[in-house]
Write a protein that holds these residues in place. Structure first.
Motif, short mmCIF file in Angstrom:
data_model
loop_
_atom_site.label_atom_id
_atom_site.label_comp_id
_atom_site.label_asym_id
_atom_site.label_seq_id
_atom_site.Cartn_x
_atom_site.Cartn_y
_atom_site.Cartn_z
N GLN A 166 19.96 -18.33 -11.47
CA GLN A 166 18.55 -18.11 -11.81
C GLN A 166 17.78 -17.50 -10.63
OE1 GLN A 166 20.11 -21.07 -12.47
NE2 GLN A 166 20.32 -20.80 -14.69
N ARG A 192 15.93 -13.89 -10.51
CA ARG A 192 14.51 -13.78 -10.13
C ARG A 192 14.34 -12.78 -9.00
NH1 ARG A 192 11.51 -14.22 -6.29
NH2 ARG A 192 13.25 -14.90 -4.96
N GLU A 222 14.26 -13.63 -17.75
CA GLU A 222 15.18 -14.75 -17.87
C GLU A 222 16.61 -14.31 -18.17
OE1 GLU A 222 13.90 -17.65 -17.07
OE2 GLU A 222 11.97 -16.64 -16.89
N SER A 223 16.84 -13.02 -18.31
CA SER A 223 18.17 -12.53 -18.67
C SER A 223 19.00 -12.24 -17.42
CB SER A 223 18.04 -11.27 -19.54
OG SER A 223 17.37 -10.24 -18.84
#
Length: 298
Positions: free
Chosen positions: A81, A85, A132-133
């Motif tokens: 994650q 980001r 979020e992918s």
């Protein structure tokens, strides 16, 4: 052309810097440390201090160049994650700096997740959309910026960009073989990977930077389909180890994180890329590289 390169001292980035310099371009390479800066300067490239979290530095680097090649990624397999980001934020920052300039922006991506089965084609859009992918949807973010006056180009790399000094997937598979005393493949070993030599990949990036039309998806693929059993056999032969099948349930334990990728079919065509850019990869194949001892130093 002055080219801002992120990941300039990484595995692929180092080859890209050499390719660009050898073709008469000037390189401004992102450097996180004194050591990275020294490596770049020894090649007669310019060092630009910063990292993927230093968005102001990324904006300045992009604004100071005639084009950008974005290869850096945190590659923190324990915190995907955060990688996603950081990737999206970095791409947004550089695109902001390039808006309205018509300058090229070449962005790296992989093949996994684009199609569930079969060959990935250059015409296949990445399903990764939004923050979020995977990779923060950065490929689609960059290609969408064509409407903002940026010549965005995506380059999708084969799962193994191989060569002497590679510290990627095949290196991890070789390490696992040493540690386990066997060279493994998953199941019946029929799942396949595409492959490309690092020098051929670097040439393709230069060609795309110089002349690929806005919105192009390029595939850095020289060998379309190398069965994973064949890869394991080549590793086993190079190390003098037996070759065995690993039950899919034991993949993570045997191989570590790379096992999840080794169980995936990741194959693509590069026919459209070759035709568009007259790209003719001529480096050694993956099995040839393994057999030559390219992965024995690890």
């Amino acid at each position: 052309m002055r080219v801002f390169v992120t990941g300039a001292t990484g595995w692929i980035g180092s080859a890209v810097v050499d390719e660009l310099l050898g073709s008469g371009h000037e390189v401004l390479g992102l450097a996180r440390s004194d050591r990275s800066a020294a490596v770049l300067e020894a090649k007669n490239a310019l060092a630009h201090r910063g990292d993927l979290d230093d968005l102001d530095s990324l904006r300045r680097g992009a604004a100071a160049a005639d084009g950008v090649v974005h290869l850096a990624n945190k590659h923190d397999w324990g915190d995907p994650q955060e990688c996603d980001r950081a990737e999206r934020a970095a791409v947004e920052a550089m695109l902001d700096a390039l808006e309205g300039t018509a300058k090229p922006f070449v962005i790296a991506n992989g093949l996994s997740g684009i199609v569930e089965d079969g060959l990935v084609l250059e015409s296949d859009a990445s399903p990764a959309v939004g923050p979020e992918s995977d990779r923060g949807g950065s490929e689609n973010l960059a290609l969408g910026a064509v409407s903002r006056g940026i010549r965005s180009v995506a380059v999708r790399f084969a799962p193994t960009v191989h060569g002497r000094g590679d510290w990627g997937f095949v290196n991890f598979l070789t390490q696992a073989a040493r540690e386990r005393g066997v060279s493994g493949y998953v199941g019946d070993g029929s799942v396949a990977w595409s492959a490309v030599h690092v020098g051929d990949a670097a040439e393709l990036i230069r060609l795309g930077l110089e002349r690929a039309p806005a919105g192009t998806r390029m595939h850095a693929v020289a060998e379309e389909s190398v069965p994973t059993k064949v890869i394991a056999e080549a590793i086993g032969a190079s190390l003098g180890l037996p070759v065995v099948s690993i039950d899919p349930a034991d993949v993570s334990e045997h191989f570590g994180f790379v096992g999840d990728f080794f169980a995936l079919r990741m194959t693509a065509s590069s026919d459209a890329t070759r035709e568009l850019l007259s790209w003719k990869p001529n480096g050694p194949g993956l099995v040839e590289d393994i057999a030559s001892g390219a992965y024995l130093a690890g």
